[in-house]
Design a protein around this motif. Structure first.
Motif, mmCIF file in Angstrom:
data_model
loop_
_atom_site.group_PDB
_atom_site.id
_atom_site.type_symbol
_atom_site.label_atom_id
_atom_site.label_comp_id
_atom_site.label_asym_id
_atom_site.label_seq_id
_atom_site.Cartn_x
_atom_site.Cartn_y
_atom_site.Cartn_z
ATOM 1 N N MET A 283 0.854 -1.287 -0.011
ATOM 2 C CA MET A 283 0.038 0.201 0.023
ATOM 3 C C MET A 283 0.717 1.215 -0.059
ATOM 4 O O MET A 283 1.918 1.195 0.466
ATOM 5 C CB MET A 283 -0.955 0.092 1.150
ATOM 6 N N MET A 284 0.515 2.261 -0.533
ATOM 7 C CA MET A 284 1.228 3.550 -0.596
ATOM 8 C C MET A 284 0.018 4.757 -0.708
ATOM 9 O O MET A 284 -0.792 4.740 -1.352
ATOM 10 C CB MET A 284 2.119 3.697 -1.968
ATOM 11 N N LYS A 285 0.744 5.676 0.400
ATOM 12 C CA LYS A 285 -0.126 6.859 0.319
ATOM 13 C C LYS A 285 0.954 8.295 0.346
ATOM 14 O O LYS A 285 2.153 7.802 0.834
ATOM 15 C CB LYS A 285 -0.720 7.035 1.609
ATOM 16 N N TYR A 286 0.492 9.323 -0.393
ATOM 17 C CA TYR A 286 1.553 10.333 -0.694
ATOM 18 C C TYR A 286 1.081 11.434 0.395
ATOM 19 O O TYR A 286 -0.210 12.004 0.057
ATOM 20 C CB TYR A 286 1.621 10.786 -1.867
ATOM 21 N N GLY A 287 1.949 11.863 1.130
ATOM 22 C CA GLY A 287 1.785 13.098 2.073
ATOM 23 C C GLY A 287 2.752 14.081 1.787
ATOM 24 O O GLY A 287 3.066 14.320 0.407
ATOM 25 N N HIS A 288 3.669 14.608 2.713
ATOM 26 C CA HIS A 288 4.973 15.245 2.359
ATOM 27 C C HIS A 288 5.920 14.132 2.064
ATOM 28 O O HIS A 288 6.960 14.598 1.320
ATOM 29 C CB HIS A 288 5.312 15.951 3.700
ATOM 30 N N TYR A 289 5.624 12.948 2.299
ATOM 31 C CA TYR A 289 6.557 11.946 1.996
ATOM 32 C C TYR A 289 5.848 10.698 1.216
ATOM 33 O O TYR A 289 4.407 10.757 1.316
ATOM 34 C CB TYR A 289 7.380 11.020 3.046
ATOM 35 N N ILE A 290 6.301 9.691 0.765
ATOM 36 C CA ILE A 290 5.625 8.611 0.288
ATOM 37 C C ILE A 290 5.728 7.431 1.396
ATOM 38 O O ILE A 290 6.796 7.189 1.887
ATOM 39 C CB ILE A 290 6.330 7.971 -0.994
ATOM 40 N N CYS A 291 4.174 7.164 2.092
ATOM 41 C CA CYS A 291 4.402 6.442 3.054
ATOM 42 C C CYS A 291 3.977 5.012 2.562
ATOM 43 O O CYS A 291 2.823 4.788 1.752
ATOM 44 C CB CYS A 291 3.016 6.557 3.868
ATOM 45 N N ALA A 292 4.906 4.133 2.409
ATOM 46 C CA ALA A 292 4.690 2.784 1.994
ATOM 47 C C ALA A 292 4.550 1.642 2.872
ATOM 48 O O ALA A 292 5.597 1.419 3.743
ATOM 49 C CB ALA A 292 5.810 2.549 0.875
ATOM 50 N N ALA A 293 3.518 1.003 2.858
ATOM 51 C CA ALA A 293 3.310 -0.103 3.871
ATOM 52 C C ALA A 293 3.659 -1.628 3.458
ATOM 53 O O ALA A 293 3.597 -1.791 2.313
ATOM 54 C CB ALA A 293 1.731 -0.437 4.186
#
Length: 1109
Positions: A163-173
């Protein structure tokens, strides 16, 4: 807590589950399947769902009306894992491929790679959304260019990402319950956070917070959902207190408007709204579902909530009175409703004429282009009766003697040969015409004959792609063994306005350069700047001035923008913007020329300011000055900044059909006003809120320029229909700027404002435009310019005169033809308006203000002094009009010629050898120092040199390299400007075979300023021109060019030959001497038309007889 959240639609009293629909099955007769992913569109009012068979389906509005259904991935590939939204469409990822489709369902690109076998997730890289990162439970991640649709980098990784979400960084589970925080630029792991022990079921990142839900392992080895949602601070890179959720946190969504608010849901449908800063205060809701929840998503506006369950159902929650999906949504395109057919009372006595015939404004879809129409087998032709009479029967058939009408294995073509009666016949080469008798010179084909008369009388109404007029079609240069010099450009141009040749890289910009040249104020700026001390090699304004001067002096002869395009191609920003043909082969010419227009205007403005201390003149000429007021929608904080732009991109706002009938349309002035002072809504940083917020930008206009450059930015069919209305583009517009507001008028409104005289109205007239021509079958799209040339004449003209500039084809057209457009083949892309008071304001005073200091000192980049040369002395040697100078140049090959060998063995030159100036020598032609050089420069060349042509140029490897050369090296700009200064002072150039030199230098010298010894010692009837070496051997008794050529020696020899010719002229023996020279030449091997090799003649004498230097 409730008072803080009560404005949220799904928490308000009026919030209901407003719609519920079943997910459509993947195919007919298939059972419905649960949704594998669910997402709201960020730009339109669409909800998208992916299923286990690779199909993506969208639903429109609160009613969840089915919009599109796309088979994005093969059925056997597995479920759609994630969806992302781009301005070009929707991006979906499946285990083995990535797919981009437009929202209407058309495939933009599809990427499948052998390294893609278990992809799970993806994320944008940066805020421009131009690249995405795709990863999964595999050892390779892929970086993909969204615009080009190709993999630009493969990145090895040891992690299995789900899973990936983009905020200030790329958060990758990861698969094991950790979250890696990746830097979006370097993809380096900044931080790793162990969120859950057994895996992550859902997560969301927004602003500075990351919230996750996941599983833990029971003692029996089974998995259970954690009774809390974990929170991580992305600024401090540390975990925060978790959110307790005893029902088991399965799904989580962050609210898009409230940065610390999140929604946590369980599989049973329990929803909990909680503030991350105060997790103990919660608000609970229960979704009425009869099975387990399988997905949850919150709209980007925060006004809608959608969830899916195991019964293959979509539930939509929101407000009954107000709900939208996207914060700033674009209109969604729908098919036009079918027009009801009129009822016709029909009887046996009704005449057929009452039915009427359909009228079509556009080309029908049934009009297939010839590229998609193929011949099929036709019945065999009948056998000749004579053959049948003599046929001998055998076991396998029969045979007969050949009737000798056809060759063996040759069959007559029975199909009618398709002839294009409107094709433009190619001209003969100049060398072919030179061999024709004098009485046939007038019989050569000319484009200005009957063809032009027919075209001039032809009507363009209803023209389709297949009927594009000849003059608008692609024109190509044909090459003989003599190269481009042998092509008859005069065949295509009988006016005194010069065209531009197309054999140069990036010559797609020719129409724009022609348009700039005919804008008097822009022409004046360029020429006045070129006359200054500017020696910058990257100055496009100087090169533009040199080009404009060349076009003026050519007087209808073909020119080429070689030096300008070379400087343009060397601009790093031009390559970065995709303005170079070699870097953007698939980019549309309309987009390239509009971006080139904005880029060139910006560059010439910067070039002008680098030399001129007062930048106000260039800003008054080109820049729209304004204040931009940026207001935060949330806190109403307003900031102001100064803004100026050199071009306007037209914005076509959709019509408000509620208040305006569809039969009405906006005129050009209304579109221009909305484009100059648009109201823009976007997301940006608010200093007061200290976060990204919706921002509204409005412009307050301070001043308008004297030249208004406009990019039409035609992207929609609705906008193209506006331009197809006859007379929609006005020849004149009036602009009023008062109180920071911009007003624009045309036609009757403009006339009334001028009569009332209550406001200061600035009237602009249309100088010209660049149009994109789509010729359809077998021809690629290309650009032309249509220009009212009377505006740039030195004296006013009674009527406007519009001309078509199709590269080197130039012809006069009517105003109606110039301003008539059709979406099918002729679309405007760039417009140029200039204030009417500046019409015919051609300023030639730059010739009186030439800065000639460059001629009086040695300029060198390697600190070497010119050999055998002495610069002019300003106190005693000042070149004036009529001052004679001898010149010779040497060249090197930068690109070898490209040839094509046809099936019959004939060689055809596709592209001739490209030469570069390597050395230039200029000698004094009069005075005590006659024959002494004052210019002897070697030119440094940054491009690879494929052949130094040492035998003919005398230039050797290393002579043009500043690191090793012992000669005086100068940039091309310096060498060119010296010659340009001498040209505009009025000097007369003496040399041998100068036209080729001037063409390669990229300068045009009028015939009145040229003395060419090739023409002095030439008898036209003999059709053979004499070489410099032979003339020197016979007339001067000197043997030159023994091993290599030397430009000083050749220039001095040409000067002496000119002096010798003057002696013959003064004695009245020119004709006798010419006959004697040709007799001597024939004796050594020159016939009337061809070179004759005589065995007894030494080779050195044979070489002297060639006319080439």
């Amino acid at each position: 807590m409730f008072s803080k959240l009560k404005w949220m639609p799904y928490l308000a009293v009026t919030t209901y589950k407003i719609h519920r629909i079943a997910i459509p099955p993947p195919r007919f007769h298939y059972s419905p399947t649960p949704a594998s992913t669910l997402a709201f569109d960020t730009q339109q009012e669409l909800l998208w769902v992916g299923n286990e068979y690779g199909r993506v389906t969208s639903f429109y509005g609160p009613e969840l009306q089915k919009y599109t259904s796309i088979q994005a991935h093969p059925e056997n590939e597995g479920p759609v894992k994630q969806l992302l939204f781009h301005e070009r469409g929707i991006i979906s990822v499946a285990p083995k491929s990535v797919h981009l489709s437009s929202r209407r369902g058309l495939t933009q690109w599809h990427i499948a790679d052998h390294g893609m076998y278990d992809m799970r997730c993806m994320s944008f890289l940066g805020k421009d959304n131009s690249e995405i990162l795709v990863a999964g439970c595999q050892k390779t991640m892929f970086k993909i260019d969204v615009e080009k649709g190709r993999v630009i980098e493969e990145i090895a990784t040891e992690e299995n990402y789900t899973m990936m979400k983009y905020g200030h960084y790329i958060c990758a589970a990861t698969k094991v319950g950790s979250v890696n925080i990746l830097d979006a630029d370097t993809l380096r792991i900044v931080k790793t956070w162990k969120a859950h022990t057994a895996g992550i079921s859902d997560m969301d990142a927004r602003n500075n917070y990351l919230v996750t839900c996941g599983w833990s392992t029971r003692p029996q080895g089974t998995l259970m959902l954690d009774p809390l949602a974990n929170v991580f601070d992305l600024r401090a890179m540390m975990p925060l207190p978790p959110i307790p959720f005893h029902a088991g946190a399965a799904f989580v969504q962050m609210h898009p408007r409230m940065s610390t608010t999140s929604i946590v849901a369980s599989q049973s449908g329990q929803l909990q709204v909680v503030d991350l800063m105060n997790p103990n205060t919660v608000n609970l809701r229960q979704a009425n579902i009869s099975s387990y929840m399988s997905g949850l998503v919150l709209a980007p506006s925060g006004e809608a909530l959608a969830l899916t369950d195991q019964e293959c159902t979509i539930h939509l929650w929101g407000s009954m009175t107000k709900m939208r999906y996207a914060e700033y949504s674009n209109p969604t395109e729908f098919a036009d409703p079918p027009t009801p057919l009129p009822s016709v009372d029909w009887s046996l006595d009704s005449p057929l004429s009452m039915v009427g015939m359909p009228y079509y404004r556009e080309q029908l879809l049934s009009a297939w282009p010839s590229t998609q129409v193929y011949e099929v087998g036709n019945p065999p032709s009948k056998i000749n009766a004579t053959t049948l009479a003599s046929l001998t029967q055998t076991d396998f058939g029969g045979f007969a003697p050949n009737t000798r009408k056809l060759r063996r294995n040759q069959v007559e073509k029975t199909r009618a040969v398709e002839t294009n009666g409107t094709a433009l016949a190619a001209p003969k080469f100049l060398s072919e015409k030179a061999r024709e008798p004098d009485n046939n010179q007038s019989s050569g084909r000319r484009i200005s004959d009957a063809v032009v008369e027919a075209l001039a009388n032809a009507s363009l109404k209803g023209v389709t792609k297949a009927e594009v007029p000849l003059m608008y079609r692609n024109v190509e240069i044909k090459y003989s063994k003599f190269g481009v010099d042998d092509f008859d450009f005069e065949y295509y141009n009988k006016t005194h306005y010069s065209g531009l040749e197309t054999h140069i890289t990036n010559s797609y910009s020719n129409p724009l350069l022609q348009l700039f040249k005919f804008i008097p104020l822009l022409r004046n700026l360029a020429l006045h700047h070129a006359a200054t001390t500017c020696l910058s090699e990257s100055c496009l304004l100087c090169e533009m001035g040199f080009l404009f001067d060349m076009l003026d002096k050519a007087g209808g002869q073909s020119c080429q923008a070689t030096n300008f395009l070379k400087t343009f191609s060397n601009k790093p920003k031009a390559a970065k913007l995709g303005l170079l043909e070699e870097h953007s082969p698939a980019k549309s010419l309309s987009a390239m020329i509009q971006e080139a227009n904005s880029f060139l205007l910006e560059q010439i403005s910067d070039d002008y300011k680098d030399i001129t201390p007062d930048p106000s003149q260039i800003d008054q000429t080109l820049a729209i000055e304004a204040f931009s007021k940026i207001r935060c929608v949330h806190c109403q904080n307003e900031t102001t900044r100064y803004d100026h732009t050199n071009s306007v991109d037209l914005i076509y706002q959709p019509l408000d059909t509620n208040h305006r009938p569809r039969s009405q349309f906006k005129n050009f002035s209304q579109i221009l006003k909305e484009s100059v002072e648009p109201v823009l809504q976007r997301s940006g940083w608010c200093d007061k809120c200290r976060r990204y917020q919706p921002l509204t930008t409005r412009k307050t206009i301070l001043g308008i320029p004297m030249v208004l450059m406009i990019n039409t930015a035609l992207k929609s069919q609705e906008a193209q229909r506006l331009w197809s209305v006859p007379g929609w583009l006005p020849e004149e517009i009036g602009i009023i700027v008062e109180g920071g507001e911009f007003f624009c008028y045309e036609d009757e409104e403009l006339r009334l404002h001028l009569l009332r005289n209550r406001h200061v109205v600035t009237v602009y007239e249309l100088v010209g435009l660049v149009a994109d021509i789509n010729s359809g079958e077998h021809q690629k799209s290309h650009l032309v310019s249509l220009i009212n040339v009377t505006i740039s004449e030195r004296t006013p003209q009674a009527e406007s005169q519009w001309h078509l500039f199709n590269d080197f084809l130039v012809r006069k057209v009517t105003k109606e033809e110039a301003l008539r457009f059709s979406p099918s083949w002729k679309v405007p892309v760039v417009l140029a308006y200039q204030i009417k008071t500046a019409s015919n304001a051609v300023d030639d005073s730059w010739k009186d203000n030439l800065d000639t200091t460059l001629l009086y000192y040695n300029w060198s980049i390697n600190n070497q002094q010119p050999r055998n040369s002495r610069v002019l002395r300003p106190d005693v040697e000042t070149p004036v009009e009529g001052y004679h100078v001898a010149i010779d140049t040497e060249f090197v090959a930068l690109q070898q010629e490209e040839i094509e060998i046809k099936a019959d063995g004939e060689r055809e030159i596709v592209r001739p050898t490209r030469l570069g100036l390597a050395r230039v020598s200029v000698l004094r032609g009069n005075g005590d120092d006659e024959g002494v050089p004052f210019i002897n420069d070697y030119i440094t060349i940054s491009e690879p040199i494929v052949d130094y042509l040492t035998k003919w140029s005398g230039v050797q490897d290393g002579d043009l390299d500043p690191r090793y050369s012992t000669h005086n090296l100068v940039p091309l700009k310096v060498a060119y400007k010296k010659l340009w200064l001498l040209l505009n002072i009025g000097c007369v150039f003496v040399g041998h075979g100068l036209p080729k030199d001037f063409r390669t230098i990229n300068i045009h010298v009028p015939k009145s300023q040229v003395v060419d010894t090739v023409d002095l010692f030439y008898i036209r009837a003999r059709q053979r021109k004499l070489s410099l070496r032979f003339l020197a051997w016979y007339l001067l008794k000197e043997d030159i060019q023994q091993e290599t050529h030397d430009s000083i020696e050749d220039a001095r020899t040409a000067l002496r030959l000119w002096k010798k010719y003057q002696e013959f002229r003064d004695a009245g023996v020119v004709e006798q001497m010419l006959e004697e020279i040709y007799r001597e030449g024939k004796k050594w091997g020159i016939g009337n038309t061809l070179f004759v090799s005589i065995v007894t003649v030494p080779k050195s004498n044979l070489e002297m007889l060639t006319a080439e230097k």
